[in-house]
Design a protein around this motif. Sequence first.
Motif, PDB file in Angstrom:
ATOM      1  N   THR A  31      13.592   5.606  10.450  1.00  0.00           N
ATOM      2  CA  THR A  31      12.692   4.538   9.993  1.00  0.00           C
ATOM      3  C   THR A  31      11.456   5.124   9.307  1.00  0.00           C
ATOM      4  N   CYS A  32      10.855   6.129   9.940  1.00  0.00           N
ATOM      5  CA  CYS A  32       9.655   6.755   9.373  1.00  0.00           C
ATOM      6  C   CYS A  32       9.957   7.436   8.045  1.00  0.00           C
ATOM      7  N   LEU A  33      11.060   8.138   7.994  1.00  0.00           N
ATOM      8  CA  LEU A  33      11.423   8.869   6.781  1.00  0.00           C
ATOM      9  C   LEU A  33      11.648   7.923   5.613  1.00  0.00           C
ATOM     10  N   TYR A  34      12.421   6.876   5.826  1.00  0.00           N
ATOM     11  CA  TYR A  34      12.691   5.919   4.754  1.00  0.00           C
ATOM     12  C   TYR A  34      11.421   5.170   4.356  1.00  0.00           C
ATOM     13  N   TYR A  35      10.610   4.812   5.326  1.00  0.00           N
ATOM     14  CA  TYR A  35       9.380   4.079   5.020  1.00  0.00           C
ATOM     15  C   TYR A  35       8.459   4.930   4.148  1.00  0.00           C
ATOM     16  N   SER A  84       0.830  -1.203   0.000  1.00  0.00           N
ATOM     17  CA  SER A  84       0.000   0.000   0.000  1.00  0.00           C
ATOM     18  C   SER A  84       0.866   1.255   0.000  1.00  0.00           C
ATOM     19  N   THR A  85       0.520   2.190  -0.875  1.00  0.00           N
ATOM     20  CA  THR A  85       1.249   3.452  -0.938  1.00  0.00           C
ATOM     21  C   THR A  85       0.772   4.405   0.165  1.00  0.00           C
ATOM     22  N   ILE A  86       1.509   5.492   0.328  1.00  0.00           N
ATOM     23  CA  ILE A  86       1.182   6.487   1.353  1.00  0.00           C
ATOM     24  C   ILE A  86       0.862   7.818   0.690  1.00  0.00           C
ATOM     25  N   GLY A  87      -0.287   8.385   1.079  1.00  0.00           N
ATOM     26  CA  GLY A  87      -0.641   9.710   0.594  1.00  0.00           C
ATOM     27  C   GLY A  87      -0.026  10.784   1.469  1.00  0.00           C
ATOM     28  N   ILE A 146       9.160   7.555   2.201  1.00  0.00           N
ATOM     29  CA  ILE A 146       9.731   7.794   0.868  1.00  0.00           C
ATOM     30  C   ILE A 146       9.631   6.544   0.001  1.00  0.00           C
ATOM     31  N   ASN A 147       9.929   5.390   0.584  1.00  0.00           N
ATOM     32  CA  ASN A 147       9.911   4.138  -0.182  1.00  0.00           C
ATOM     33  C   ASN A 147       8.502   3.661  -0.518  1.00  0.00           C
ATOM     34  N   HIS A 148       7.488   4.280   0.098  1.00  0.00           N
ATOM     35  CA  HIS A 148       6.106   3.910  -0.205  1.00  0.00           C
ATOM     36  C   HIS A 148       5.367   5.037  -0.929  1.00  0.00           C
ATOM     37  N   GLY A 149       6.140   5.841  -1.645  1.00  0.00           N
ATOM     38  CA  GLY A 149       5.567   6.831  -2.545  1.00  0.00           C
ATOM     39  C   GLY A 149       4.794   7.944  -1.878  1.00  0.00           C
TER      40      GLY A 149
END
Length: 389
Positions: A110-114, A89-92, A116-119
């Motif tokens: 962790t939050c930043l990479y997650y 699932s992508t992130i809005g 970015i990696n989920h659009g």
Amino acid sequence: MEEDRISKLPDAIIQHILSSLDPKQVVQTSVLSKRWTKLWSTLPDLRFDYGHLLIQSGMDIPWTYNNTEFMSHFTRFVIQFLSRRDDSSTIGKFQLTSADLATDSTLVETCLYYAINHGVQHLDLDVYSSPTPFRFPDSVFVGKTLRELRVRQYTRSVVVPKPFVLPNLKTLYLDSFKFIEDNNGDPYSFPKEPFSKFDNLEKLTLHRCEVSGMIICSAKLRILEISFRAPLFSRETKMEQILAPKLTSFRYEGYVSLVCPKMDFPCLEEVYFDNFANLQTPYTDYIKKKMPLNLVRMLQQLGNAKFVTLSFHTRELSKNNCNVSFLTCLLCEKDSCNGSSSSGAKSISISLHEVFEVDKKTSDNSSNINGDSATDCDELLDQGTFCLW
């Protein structure tokens, strides 16, 4: 048994409803029915707010805002939430907020990479990363999904990449950053001209930033909002240049004068000024005269705008001192409480307006006021044919 009509709604509608809840409440909805078991894990908008979750937690621990025990629980909860979320699932929207509390660097990273990696499309970071500052991953500069970025700088909390270029970004909000001419030795500040390569930037907000000598050049910028933090006794901040050929809205709020000798806004439509000066001791008479004079000079530069709004504070600052006849249409906020001009009045959240239409022919007669040659606002007043107050 009553029919479960909510569960029959499309996922998109249910997710929209869930987006108004905090993450802990969202997870708790998984027990409602089989339909809801994994629905929380596909939620596109994620908001992790330390203060809000602390209030909602009900944990049996001493209640203080800066509670290290709860910060540990907060960190574990966020990491577990992300690890169990549907990875496809992508992130809005992604928001991480803990304000000036020391927040574990691992959590922030962790939050930043997650995200970015989920659009992620809208990223909001208001955290004091400790013990080390956080850095933006390289993927944020090559990704094409990020459209809005909001970041606040605490004491050496965010490392500013060199160069910092986000060509697909449309909205940028920066809080408490510095913009300096030679920033090679300062990893936490921006260069004085940072936005010329933001090809699609449409809205820029600089809040509590130090911007003396700064240059803003942006081809597509439409909305510019600025507030200042400046040396206590200077009472003015001087930017070097602002060039934005498509700018339609300019907003300024601050307790210091804004000075910028080079400004180019040919498409300007709306201007808002809230100059809330503290003119009490130890501020000198020279400062009291200079601030209204700076205001007039700035308004002259913005005189091509269709509408100019002055806050109640700004009107009090320049009352009986400044001629504004060069403005086409001026809106002035009144004191919403009693209409009086109390020096202790605060900002008005709901404004009443008086509209003054100035005849363009009359305005032309006073549009050649030369603020640079004036030593006092009274001289400007004498040269005009129309004064608001």
